[in-house]
Every structure is written in structure tokens, then in C-alpha cells.
Design an enzyme around this catalytic site. Sequence first.
Site, PDB file in Angstrom:
ATOM      1  N   GLU A  61       0.813  -1.226   0.000  1.00 41.72           N
ATOM      2  CA  GLU A  61       0.000   0.000   0.000  1.00 41.72           C
ATOM      3  C   GLU A  61       0.841   1.269   0.000  1.00 41.72           C
ATOM      4  O   GLU A  61       0.530   2.238  -0.687  1.00 41.72           O
ATOM      5  CB  GLU A  61      -0.966   0.010   1.197  1.00 41.72           C
ATOM      6  CG  GLU A  61      -2.197  -0.870   1.018  1.00 41.72           C
ATOM      7  CD  GLU A  61      -1.913  -2.351   1.204  1.00 41.72           C
ATOM      8  OE1 GLU A  61      -0.805  -2.694   1.684  1.00 41.72           O
ATOM      9  OE2 GLU A  61      -2.779  -3.174   0.869  1.00 41.72           O
ATOM     10  N   HIS A 130     -11.570  -4.304   8.312  1.00 38.18           N
ATOM     11  CA  HIS A 130     -12.156  -4.024   6.996  1.00 38.18           C
ATOM     12  C   HIS A 130     -13.418  -3.168   7.073  1.00 38.18           C
ATOM     13  O   HIS A 130     -14.221  -3.195   6.154  1.00 38.18           O
ATOM     14  CB  HIS A 130     -12.502  -5.338   6.284  1.00 38.18           C
ATOM     15  CG  HIS A 130     -11.303  -6.179   5.928  1.00 38.18           C
ATOM     16  ND1 HIS A 130     -10.687  -7.014   6.822  1.00 38.18           N
ATOM     17  CD2 HIS A 130     -10.607  -6.302   4.785  1.00 38.18           C
ATOM     18  CE1 HIS A 130      -9.666  -7.631   6.236  1.00 38.18           C
ATOM     19  NE2 HIS A 130      -9.594  -7.213   4.999  1.00 38.18           N
TER      20      HIS A 130
END
Lengths: 324, 323
Positions: A61, A130
Amino acid sequence: MRKISYREALREALREEMRRNPAVFLLGEDIGRYWGGAFKVTDGLAEEFGDDRVRDTPISENAIIGVAVGAAITGMRPVAEIMFGDLTALAMDQIANQAAKLRYMFGGQAKVPLVIRTPFGGGVNIAAHHSQSLEAWFMHVPGLYVAVPSTPYDAKGLLKAAIRGNNPVIFCEHKLLYHVEGEVPEEDYIIPFGVADIKREGEDVTVVATLCMVHKALKAAEILEAEGVSVEVVDPRTLTPLDKKAIINSVKKTGRLVAVSEDCKTAGVTAEIAAIVAEEAIDYLDAPIKRVAEPDTPIPFSPPLEQYVIPNEKAIVKAIKEII
Amino acid sequence: MTLTANLTKNKLVEMYKMMVKIRLFEEKVFELYAQNLVPGTIHLYTGQEAVAVGVCSALRKDDYITSTHRGHGHCIAKGAEIKRVMAEILGKKTGYCKGKGGSMHIADFNIGMLGATAVVGAGIPIAAGAALSIKLRKTGQVVACFFGDGASNQGTFHEGINMAAIWQLPVIFVCENNLYAMGTRQSIAMKIENIADRATAYGIPGVVVDGNDVLAVYEAALSAVERARRDEGPTLIECKTYRHRGHSRVDPAKYRPKEEVEAWLAKDPIKQLRERLLQSTILTEVEIQRIEEEVSTEIEEAVKYSMESPYPAPQEALEDVYA
Ligand SMILES: Cc1ncc(C[n+]2csc(CCOP(=O)(O)OP(=O)(O)O)c2C)c(N)n1
Ligand SMILES: [Mg+2]
């Protein structure tokens, strides 16, 4: 007008902007031809634009955003996807220290036309890694813009504006909105940043809400209409820049504010909105400001636990009734 | 140090002059700091000049570089105007960043200097991104990415070099191994002696060079740059070098053994090149003297310019946040 889903609206915005400008390209994990994006937003785009412009990346990321920053300051217009909003934490240096600060540190020399798309929010039982809503983190970083589209129409118009703009944008999507359908015109349009939308007009109370909470606020407004309470729902559409004027004008009219957001209450989106109204429009208030937000916990897994922490229309109705 | 056949006399003299310029510039910054004229901190490049000059001499004008907290040398070697570098270090309006960046964030986009980041290792993926942009725009440029031994322990090193490798991007990663990251010796922070060995993990060439030999650096950089321009992907070049001074303004560098410091001072990159140029009669003592005088004059002018330059108006702090 034709109706399409939020997901399709986003995809249309990407497709149209990629056709319009060869500098626009996409990168992210599993966004290409093999998967089409974890939420299928980029499905089919690699087939049209090729793997170079719809670029699958390793699970890195920080480098996804770093690479996007490097490309943005040298003439490209990258649109990076971070698969889940929570995972922006891994890219926080590149977002908050690099993308946001380069232009300023270099005395205005750099332009960083970078869009970071990522889905926030809970409601699908995938627990604490999440599901969080982190818009407020990014509101706290000068140099970033924060978009929060609640409808397919807004999603498309804001994404196109984000891609054409010259600043880094955290483009906050919501997992529960991808399938939601709404009217979207066929012709090209953009929605400028910093312009709120009154999603419903009303007289008695102003509800400021974003993303999924706009829909819950609208449901609350319907419930209360039956009881004779007229609710105005203001959707800022971008949190940075924030259309303070629209919020304050609405509060001037109604005399009451309920700020609603899916993020944690402490130092969150609702805290900022409440502070602005307290600072700039307190004389117009006829009642205390109310905030509806998540309690300060990670998002739990089990459905009854998760439903307990995510604000719903009942919580909004209750907050409104407390100040009417 | 051998003089290479493929360098013209002019180029050798230019490289020498550039190294002297960086050295004297840094000594001047140190002097101004001692007089309390430099706000904040400084990380001097003294001792490492051969790396910046060797690498930048192998680049085209339109190639890019990314830099670090120890970046004055990189800027100057890429062709920045020293008066504007100095003005930025002093926080003046005429500096490259109008006083908003300072010593650790100098950038000059007009010469392909994409700026210095002070988050150790953060420039690595950014350099890879500039290289991706080059590849997509098909401009034939190359990026040189400077970072330290300490930076090579960051996740960005792994993530960024891996991405550059899989996409075969036109970037050269230049690790300036000066043996220390602040007070942390390399051996405390990693098990290997050669950081270039890590290149194997990404399937790219890793090269170790004497970072105090500007010609060795130049040759390694040139072959990596040519490889990158042929679209064959990145190279990791580790330059073994040493900083002559402490890490930053307040550091007396007591953690370094005296013998080690002396050994490295004896390998001073400028002294080495000077001796070679004299031996091979490319330069005479008189010419060397003249180069130093010219450079000193330029630096004095830069000091005068930046001292006389105004500070930015306080409210300029509010500008340049958004484009
Ligand atoms: C991510 C990060 N961690 C810590 C620091 C503080 N810091 C500044 S320079 C430095 C050492 C860097 O060492 P190296 O990469 O070898 O570069 P050198 O200073 O030797 O040129 C540290 C720890 C920082 N700026 N950024
Ligand atoms: Mg070091």
C-alpha cells in the site's frame, strides 16, 4: 432519466476520464483483468485500456501511493485504489507526509493530481480490519481533499472532478452503497468540490450527514414527517473543502443541528461540524447540538454487535426528538 | 583511482569543480550555522561529494533525481543555483521553496530535481513512480534515487524496488552507505555487509562501488543509466562512503572510532581526484587554485544574495497548500 448503480457510476467516471485524458491511469491490488477490483468497480477497464493503464500492483500500500505520488508530480493523473479503507493506515506516510505536503514544502512547485479511491464503512460483517470509517483522519491533513459521495449521481460527478483537479483527493466510497441505484444523466457533468447538496428540504431541524448516513437520515426524515416534524438533510459531499455556508444557512433556517456520521464520535466528522456551527452560528440555535456517531470502539464482527455500533435511522430519530 | 578513457578533459574538470563547489558550500553552511545564522538543523554532505557528482554526471539535463535530508549535494550536482539553495537554507523568500521547505526539502522542478523528503526511505517509491510516469509517457528519461544505508531498512525500500523491478522501470537506486544512520552503525541494523546484495531479492543487478572514487561512481551510474534507458529496468548501486562531520548540527559523532575517521579522511574523494588530475597533468596547481577561487567567489555571492534577501511575509504561510 436512466438509473445505474453507484459502482457503475464510478466505473463510468473512470472510463470517461481515461478516454478523455491519456495521463489518467489506475493502479491498485487486483484491479485489473483477473479480478476487476475487490468491489468490481474497475471491472472491464483493463480490457478497454490495457494492463499499463489499469495496473495490478503487489500488496504494497505505501508504495502504491508513493508510486502514484511520483507519477503525479511528473505529469500523470493516477487514480489509486486501496482495497479497504482501513488499509490506508499502511500508506499513511505517503498520503499524509508526501502527497499532502510536497506542494507546500516545495513552495508551490509540485502539483499532485492524485485520487485515492477506497471503501470505508461497516455493515457487512467483516470486522475491525475491513470496516472502519476514517474520513476524519484525512480532514486533519492540510493539503488533502476528502470526497464522500452518497449517491450514484454524486459519485460520478465528484470522481470526475477529483480526476480533473490538481490536488490529492481521498475519495471515500462505502461498501453498502456500491449496489445502490440512482439517476445519472448520460451526458458529461462534474460536481465541484465544496458544494453541499440539500438532499431534502425541511424547516424544523438540520441533519448533516454523509455516505450511508445520508440514506438513513432520509429514512428518519420520512418517519418524522408522519409525526409532523420537517427535517432538512444536508449532504456536504466533500468534507474538505467543506461547504460551511450551506450548513450554517440551513441551521439559520431551522435553528437546530443533528450531525450524523459513521465514524467514531471522538474527534470525528461530527465534532468538526458541531464546532463550526457552535463557533459561527450559535446565535441561531434554539436547542443544543446533537451528534449521532459510532461509539469509540473498533468495529465488531458479530451482527448484533456490529448493528449496535453503527448509527441507524432510529438513533437519528431519537436525537432529533430530543431537541424538537 | 584510474582516469577513464571515455571522459573528456572538460568533463573531468567540471566534475572536480562541482565536488569542490559542494564541499565549500557545505563548509560555508557550517560556518553560518556556527554564527547562529541558520535556523533549525543541517545535515552536511561533506565527504560524500563523489556520489552526487558521479551519479549526476551520468544523467541528462531532463533526467530526474530524488533526494533526502542530506540533500544539498544532490541539488547542486544536478545543477541548482547555489544562491537559491543557500537562501532556502536561511529561510528566505528567494529560496527554492520560498522558505517553506528549508535545508531538508529543497526542490527545483526546472532541473528535474523532484525534491528532498526527510522521511527516511520515502523517496524510494516516489522515484519509482516518476520512472513509471516516464515509461507511460515514453520520454526516455531516467530517475536517480538517492538514499542512505539507514533507509535501506525501511519497508519502502522493499516495496518500491520490488515494484520498479517487476515493471522494469527506468530508475537507478543509489544507496549512499556512509556506515551510519545517526549513531547506529550498519552492523547493528543489518546482518549483511553489502546492501547491494539485496538486489538479488528483486531480480535486479546490485553493484558495490567505492563511493569516494567519483570515476568509479560515474562508470557504475552510467552503465545503470544506459541499462535503464534501454528499458532493461532498475539497478541498485551501493556507494561505500563516509560523512566527514556529525549526522546533524549538534552531533559531535563520538560514536565513531578515531582511527576509522582518520582512515576515511585519508580517502577524501576530492583529494583523490585532485591528485589524479595533477598526476595526469590535466590540471596544474595554478588551475586548481583558480577553481577554488572561482567557487569561493560564487559562494560568497550566494551568501551575500541570501543574507540580503528578505524573509517571506508571515501570512505567506497560508499559501501553496492547494494547487
Ligand atoms: C522514517 C524516519 N525515521 C527516523 C527519522 C530520523 N532520522 C533522520 S536521518 C536518520 C538517519 C538516516 O540514516 P541514513 O539513511 O543512513 O542517511 P544518512 O543520515 O546517513 O545520510 C534518522 C533516523 C526520519 N527522519 N525518518
Ligand atoms: Mg547513513
